[in-house]
Design an enzyme around this catalytic site. Structure first.
Site, PDB file in Angstrom:
ATOM      1  N   PRO A 146       0.832  -1.197   0.000  1.00  0.00           N
ATOM      2  CA  PRO A 146       0.000   0.000   0.000  1.00  0.00           C
ATOM      3  C   PRO A 146       0.876   1.260   0.000  1.00  0.00           C
ATOM      4  CG  PRO A 146      -0.554  -1.449   1.849  1.00  0.00           C
ATOM      5  CD  PRO A 146       0.636  -2.046   1.176  1.00  0.00           C
ATOM      6  N   GLY A 161       3.761   3.668   5.441  1.00  0.00           N
ATOM      7  CA  GLY A 161       4.858   3.250   6.303  1.00  0.00           C
ATOM      8  C   GLY A 161       5.400   1.875   5.995  1.00  0.00           C
ATOM      9  N   LEU A 162       5.021   1.302   4.848  1.00  0.00           N
ATOM     10  CA  LEU A 162       5.519  -0.041   4.503  1.00  0.00           C
ATOM     11  C   LEU A 162       6.623   0.000   3.441  1.00  0.00           C
ATOM     12  CD1 LEU A 162       2.285  -2.247   4.538  1.00  0.00           C
ATOM     13  CD2 LEU A 162       4.012  -2.008   6.304  1.00  0.00           C
ATOM     14  N   GLY A 163       7.129   1.192   3.182  1.00  0.00           N
ATOM     15  CA  GLY A 163       8.305   1.297   2.311  1.00  0.00           C
ATOM     16  C   GLY A 163       8.021   1.077   0.838  1.00  0.00           C
ATOM     17  N   ALA A 194      10.748   0.199  -2.169  1.00  0.00           N
ATOM     18  CA  ALA A 194      10.648  -1.122  -2.811  1.00  0.00           C
ATOM     19  C   ALA A 194      10.520  -0.992  -4.325  1.00  0.00           C
ATOM     20  CB  ALA A 194       9.460  -1.892  -2.231  1.00  0.00           C
ATOM     21  N   ASP A 229      14.820   2.971   5.258  1.00  0.00           N
ATOM     22  CA  ASP A 229      13.917   2.273   4.336  1.00  0.00           C
ATOM     23  C   ASP A 229      14.697   1.617   3.198  1.00  0.00           C
ATOM     24  OD1 ASP A 229      11.839   3.316   5.821  1.00  0.00           O
ATOM     25  OD2 ASP A 229      10.628   3.811   4.066  1.00  0.00           O
TER      26      ASP A 229
HETATM   27  O1  PMV Z   1       8.437   6.337   5.297  1.00  0.00           O
HETATM   28  P1  PMV Z   1       8.006   5.542   6.487  1.00  0.00           P
HETATM   29  O2  PMV Z   1       6.616   5.790   6.879  1.00  0.00           O
HETATM   30  O3  PMV Z   1       8.386   4.125   6.375  1.00  0.00           O
HETATM   31  O4  PMV Z   1       8.780   6.093   7.773  1.00  0.00           O
HETATM   32  C1  PMV Z   1      10.067   6.446   7.784  1.00  0.00           C
HETATM   33  C2  PMV Z   1      10.594   6.427   9.164  1.00  0.00           C
HETATM   34  C3  PMV Z   1      10.996   7.768   9.734  1.00  0.00           C
HETATM   35  O5  PMV Z   1      11.882   7.468  10.800  1.00  0.00           O
HETATM   36  C4  PMV Z   1       9.783   8.489  10.282  1.00  0.00           C
HETATM   37  C5  PMV Z   1      11.680   8.667   8.722  1.00  0.00           C
HETATM   38  C6  PMV Z   1      13.050   8.194   8.297  1.00  0.00           C
HETATM   39  O6  PMV Z   1      13.537   8.729   7.302  1.00  0.00           O
HETATM   40  O7  PMV Z   1      13.662   7.350   8.954  1.00  0.00           O
END
Ligand code: PMV
Length: 315
Positions: free
Chosen positions: A98, A102-104, A108, A149
Site C-alpha cells: 500500500p 509506512g511499509l516502504g 521497494a 527504508d
Molecule cells: O516512510 P516511512 O513511513 O516508512 O517512515 C520512515 C521512518 C521515519 O523514521 C519516520 C523517517 C526516516 O527517514 O527514517
C-alpha cells in the site's frame, strides 16, 4: 526478445522511527508478504517506456518530468552503470505494497527497478549500491530520510541502523526466536515528509526536550536489539518495550486516534505489545503476539475496520 524480472519486499520499523532521523538507532525488518515488482522487456519500438499500472501511467523516459521519481531512478541507475543512452525497453512496475502507509512502497519500487535494470544490462548491482541509488530518490519523496527504508529493502534482511556520514552503521540482526507480528492498516495516507517536517518544527521549539525523548527511544532500541538477538527476554518483556516506544511516539506527537484504536484493540485481543510503524499519524501499526494469538488479533483488527491486516513472521 529479452525479459527480466526483479522484486523487492515491503518493510516495517520494529523500533526507533523518527528518533533515527536524529542519529539514534532503529530496527527494521522486511515484509515479504507484500512486494514491488519491475519487469523489463525489449521494446519492439524505439525508446524506453515506463508503464506503472497501479498509478495508471504509461510514458516515455525521454518525455518524463525532471523530478519524476521513476524516471530519476532509471536515469541514475543507467548513469551508475556507465550508460549514456537508455536501452530500447519497456519497464512494467506493479506493487502490492500500500502506498504511503509506512511499509516502504517507494523504496521497494525503486529497488526493484534498479535490480531489474542491472540484470537487463548484464551488470548486476550489489545491495549496498542498490541502497545508495534508492536513497537518492528517497530524498525526493521524503526530504530528509534517515536511509533506513532503502537499507532494509535493498538488503532484504532485518537490520540495526544508525544514520551517519559518510556512511551509516548497518548491522544484520540475527533473530534468536522468531517473532509473530500482526500489521494493521489505518487506511489513512501518511506522508512521511509531513510527519517528519512537523516533528522537526516541534523539535526546533524545544530541542533539549525532544533530544531527551530520542535518547529514551535509543535505550529501548538497544534493549530490544539485545533481546531479539539473544532471545534473553520473555515475549511479554519485548512487547512492553514496544508499548514504551509507542508512548514516546505519542509524546512526540506522531500517533493518532486511528492508530491508537488499532493498537488498543490488538492489545485487548492478545498482543503483548503494539506500536505505530513508520512515519505515523496514519499508516500502519504493528502488534507483537504469541504465534497462537495472531489470528485472533488479526480478526479483532478486521472487525473494527482495519483497511488491511497482514500476519508476518520475523526470523
Ligand atoms: O516512510 P516511512 O513511513 O516508512 O517512515 C520512515 C521512518 C521515519 O523514521 C519516520 C523517517 C526516516 O527517514 O527514517
Amino acid at each position: 526478445m529479452k525479459t527480466v524480472q526483479a522484486s523487492a519486499p515491503g518493510k516495517i520499523i520494529l523500533f526507533g522511527e523518527h528518533a533515527v532521523v536524529y542519529g539514534r538507532p532503529a530496527l527494521a525488518v522486511p515484509v515479504t508478504h507484500v512486494q514491488a515488482r519491475a519487469t523489463l522487456e525489449t521494446n519492439k519500438e524505439n525508446g524506453f517506456r515506463i508503464i506503472a499500472i497501479d498509478l495508471d501511467r504509461d510514458y516515455l523516459l525521454a518525455e518524463a518530468a525532471s523530478d519524476d521519481p521513476l524516471a530519476v531512478i532509471v536515469k541514475n541507475t543507467l548513469k551508475y552503470l556507465g550508460r549514456t543512452e537508455p536501452p530500447d525497453a519497456v519497464l512494467h512496475i506493479s506493487s502490492t505494497i500500500p502506498l504511503a502507509r509506512g511499509l516502504g512502497s517507494g523504496a521497494a519500487v525503486s529497488t526493484a527497478i534498479v535490480r531489474a535494470l542491472g540484470e537487463f544490462l548484464g551488470q548486476p548491482i550489489p545491495p549496498h549500491q542498490v541502497s545508495a541509488l534508492v536513497y537518492e530518490v528517497e530524498k525526493l519523496h521524503h526530504g530528509t530520510p534517515s536511509g533506513i527504508d532503502n537499507t532494509v529493502v535493498a538488503f532484504a534482511q532485518p537490520v540495526y541502523f544508525v544514520k551517519g556520514e559518510p556512511r551509516p552503521i548497518i548491522r544484520r540482526i540475527r533473530v534468536a526466536r522468531s517473532l509473530t507480528l500482526v500489521i494493521g492498516d489505518t487506511g489513512l495516507v501518511s506522508p512521511t515528509r509531513q510527519a517528519v517536517g512537523d516533528l522537526r518544527r516541534r523539535w526546533e521549539t524545544d530541542p533539549e526536550r525532544y533530544e531527551g525523548y530520542f535518547d529514551e527511544i535509543a535505550v529501548i532500541v538497544d534493549q530490544a536489539r539485545v533481546a531479539i538477538e539473544t532471545g534473553s527476554l520473555e515475549l511479554a518483556a519485548l512487547g512492553k518495550l514496544m508499548n514504551e516506544n509507542q508512548e514516546l511516539l505519542q509524546t512526540l506527537g506522531v500517533s493518532s486516534p486511528e492508530l491508537e484504536r488499532l493498537i488498543e484493540t490488538a492489545q485487548r485481543a492478545g498482543a503483548v505489545g503494539a506500536k505505530l510503524s513508520g512515519a505515523g499519524v496514519g499508516g500502519n501499526m504493528i502488534a507483537l503476539t504469541p504465534a497462537e494469538a495472531a489470528s485472533t488479533v488479526a480478526e479483532a483488527l478486521r472487525v473494527i475496520g482495519a483497511a488491511g491486516v497482514i500476519i508476518t513472521e520475523v526470523c
